[in-house]
Scaffold this active site. Structure first.
Site, PDB file in Angstrom:
ATOM      1  N   ASN A 122     -32.535 -16.685  27.533  1.00  0.00           N
ATOM      2  CA  ASN A 122     -30.996 -16.674  27.643  1.00  0.00           C
ATOM      3  C   ASN A 122     -30.915 -16.705  27.249  1.00  0.00           C
ATOM      4  O   ASN A 122     -30.037 -17.653  25.891  1.00  0.00           O
ATOM      5  CB  ASN A 122     -30.692 -18.541  28.231  1.00  0.00           C
ATOM      6  CG  ASN A 122     -29.623 -19.204  28.696  1.00  0.00           C
ATOM      7  OD1 ASN A 122     -29.125 -18.398  28.745  1.00  0.00           O
ATOM      8  ND2 ASN A 122     -30.213 -19.920  28.811  1.00  0.00           N
ATOM      9  N   LYS A 129     -27.402 -16.588  26.582  1.00  0.00           N
ATOM     10  CA  LYS A 129     -25.878 -17.589  26.087  1.00  0.00           C
ATOM     11  C   LYS A 129     -24.697 -16.675  26.368  1.00  0.00           C
ATOM     12  O   LYS A 129     -25.038 -15.847  26.368  1.00  0.00           O
ATOM     13  CB  LYS A 129     -26.490 -19.085  25.042  1.00  0.00           C
ATOM     14  CG  LYS A 129     -27.616 -19.381  25.560  1.00  0.00           C
ATOM     15  CD  LYS A 129     -27.848 -20.455  24.754  1.00  0.00           C
ATOM     16  CE  LYS A 129     -28.707 -21.734  25.508  1.00  0.00           C
ATOM     17  NZ  LYS A 129     -29.222 -23.101  24.997  1.00  0.00           N
ATOM     18  N   HIS A 182     -28.368 -24.065  34.917  1.00  0.00           N
ATOM     19  CA  HIS A 182     -28.115 -24.823  33.439  1.00  0.00           C
ATOM     20  C   HIS A 182     -27.902 -25.573  33.028  1.00  0.00           C
ATOM     21  O   HIS A 182     -26.529 -25.907  33.342  1.00  0.00           O
ATOM     22  CB  HIS A 182     -27.962 -23.491  32.509  1.00  0.00           C
ATOM     23  CG  HIS A 182     -28.642 -23.241  31.137  1.00  0.00           C
ATOM     24  ND1 HIS A 182     -27.345 -24.736  30.047  1.00  0.00           N
ATOM     25  CD2 HIS A 182     -29.415 -22.939  30.353  1.00  0.00           C
ATOM     26  CE1 HIS A 182     -28.732 -23.888  29.587  1.00  0.00           C
ATOM     27  NE2 HIS A 182     -30.049 -23.594  29.252  1.00  0.00           N
ATOM     28  N   GLU A 225     -25.642 -26.046  30.360  1.00  0.00           N
ATOM     29  CA  GLU A 225     -24.711 -26.250  29.763  1.00  0.00           C
ATOM     30  C   GLU A 225     -23.463 -25.752  30.853  1.00  0.00           C
ATOM     31  O   GLU A 225     -22.090 -26.289  31.140  1.00  0.00           O
ATOM     32  CB  GLU A 225     -24.843 -24.692  29.225  1.00  0.00           C
ATOM     33  CG  GLU A 225     -25.599 -25.432  27.792  1.00  0.00           C
ATOM     34  CD  GLU A 225     -25.733 -24.829  26.808  1.00  0.00           C
ATOM     35  OE1 GLU A 225     -26.167 -23.385  26.824  1.00  0.00           O
ATOM     36  OE2 GLU A 225     -26.782 -25.189  26.121  1.00  0.00           O
ATOM     37  N   GLU A 229     -36.032 -28.219  31.621  1.00  0.00           N
ATOM     38  CA  GLU A 229     -34.923 -28.322  30.331  1.00  0.00           C
ATOM     39  C   GLU A 229     -34.498 -29.756  30.416  1.00  0.00           C
ATOM     40  O   GLU A 229     -33.340 -29.823  30.843  1.00  0.00           O
ATOM     41  CB  GLU A 229     -34.416 -27.468  30.383  1.00  0.00           C
ATOM     42  CG  GLU A 229     -34.736 -25.954  30.899  1.00  0.00           C
ATOM     43  CD  GLU A 229     -33.067 -24.571  30.119  1.00  0.00           C
ATOM     44  OE1 GLU A 229     -34.050 -24.461  28.746  1.00  0.00           O
ATOM     45  OE2 GLU A 229     -32.193 -25.341  30.631  1.00  0.00           O
ATOM     46  N   GLY A 279     -30.934 -27.337  22.282  1.00  0.00           N
ATOM     47  CA  GLY A 279     -30.631 -26.346  21.303  1.00  0.00           C
ATOM     48  C   GLY A 279     -30.001 -27.269  20.390  1.00  0.00           C
ATOM     49  O   GLY A 279     -29.694 -27.349  19.198  1.00  0.00           O
ATOM     50  N   SER A 307     -36.460 -26.132  23.559  1.00  0.00           N
ATOM     51  CA  SER A 307     -36.522 -25.787  22.117  1.00  0.00           C
ATOM     52  C   SER A 307     -37.197 -25.033  21.476  1.00  0.00           C
ATOM     53  O   SER A 307     -38.431 -25.555  21.021  1.00  0.00           O
ATOM     54  CB  SER A 307     -36.184 -27.155  20.930  1.00  0.00           C
ATOM     55  OG  SER A 307     -35.013 -27.283  20.646  1.00  0.00           O
TER      56      SER A 307
HETATM   57  P1  PGA Z   1     -32.780 -23.678  23.573  1.00  0.00           P
HETATM   58  O1  PGA Z   1     -32.387 -23.432  25.017  1.00  0.00           O
HETATM   59  O2  PGA Z   1     -34.611 -22.766  23.018  1.00  0.00           O
HETATM   60  O3  PGA Z   1     -32.626 -22.729  22.011  1.00  0.00           O
HETATM   61  O4  PGA Z   1     -33.466 -24.926  23.262  1.00  0.00           O
HETATM   62  C1  PGA Z   1     -32.942 -23.593  25.916  1.00  0.00           C
HETATM   63  C2  PGA Z   1     -31.779 -23.210  26.754  1.00  0.00           C
HETATM   64  O5  PGA Z   1     -30.448 -23.514  27.034  1.00  0.00           O
HETATM   65  O6  PGA Z   1     -31.992 -22.484  27.837  1.00  0.00           O
END
Ligand code: PGA
Length: 225
Positions: A6, A8, A84, A86, A150, A156, A186
């Site tokens: 992903n 983003k 997601h 976010e 997640e 993140g 992560s």
């Molecule tokens: P990250 O993000 O691996 O940077 O923690 C995962 C995601 O948001 O899908």
């Protein structure tokens, strides 16, 4: 094993092309890339599945800033991320809009990775199972849908769920929904083998560590080792 990257709001078309030139994927793992909308056309047609990061439930209409299934299919996009964290936390995505997006995308021929996960406050309050149960209930069962677990506090942040925490959440989700479940939050080359080695972990949804082709390839190698 499915490893989804992903991206983003990173990588325009030029960087996308460079990334794909450098990426080497081992056999035995399916890689899905989720670039921003403006890089989708650059990413498709190169032998790797490409998903959008969001998709609307209407065929077309007055929905500024949204994108339709038809527009994605025209570019050769195979699927979409939906829900997601976010999107849920910064852009008002709800269980109901997640359900609408998933249903329409699946009915229209896209694959879907639907995301669920509890916040740190919810986990500390002992509400993880309740939150996951509610979020999973909004997601339709379909052969072309997979769920990504997640935990919001791990996205993140560099904090990863322990393999035991991931396994417990995945087992709960699989008890509710007959589907593959990816772990996200992560994931990096150093922790991928341990997380992906859990019996109920069917792959990974990777954010930051998917931006570098060598790092994504290392995660893929861990997935099949
Ligand atoms: P990250 O993000 O691996 O940077 O923690 C995962 C995601 O948001 O899908």
């Amino acid at each position: 094993m499915l490893v989804a990257g992903n991206w983003k709001m990173f990588k325009g078309p030029t960087e996308t092309a460079r990334f794909l030139d450098e990426l080497e994927v081992p056999a035995g793992v399916e890689v899905v890339l989720c670039p921003p909308f403006t890089s989708l056309a650059e990413a498709t047609g190169r032998g790797i599945a490409v998903f959008a990061q969001n998709v609307h439930w209407a065929a077309e209409g007055a929905f500024t800033g949204e994108i339709s299934v038809g527009m994605l299919l025209e570019l050769g996009v195979e699927g979409a991320l939906v829900g997601h964290s976010e999107r849920r936390h910064h852009f008002g995505e709800t269980d109901e809009t997640v359900r609408l997006r998933c249903e329409h995308a699946l009915e229209s021929g896209l694959r879907v990775i639907a995301c669920v996960g509890e916040t740190e406050a919810e986990r500390e309050a002992g509400r993880t199972a309740e939150v996951l149960t509610r979020q999973v209930a909004a997601i339709p069962q379909h052969e072309h849908l997979v769920i990504a677990y997640e935990p919001v506090w791990a996205i993140g942040t560099g904090k990863t769920a322990t393999p035991e925490m991931a396994e417990e959440a995945h087992a709960l989700i699989k008890g509710l929904h007959d589907t593959q479940v990816l772990y996200g939050g992560s994931v990096k080359p150093e922790n991928a083998a341990e997380l992906l080695g859990q019996p109920a972990v069917d792959g990974a949804l990777v954010g930051g560590a998917s931006l570098d082709p060598a790092s994504l390839a290392a995660i893929c190698h861990a997935a099949v080792s």
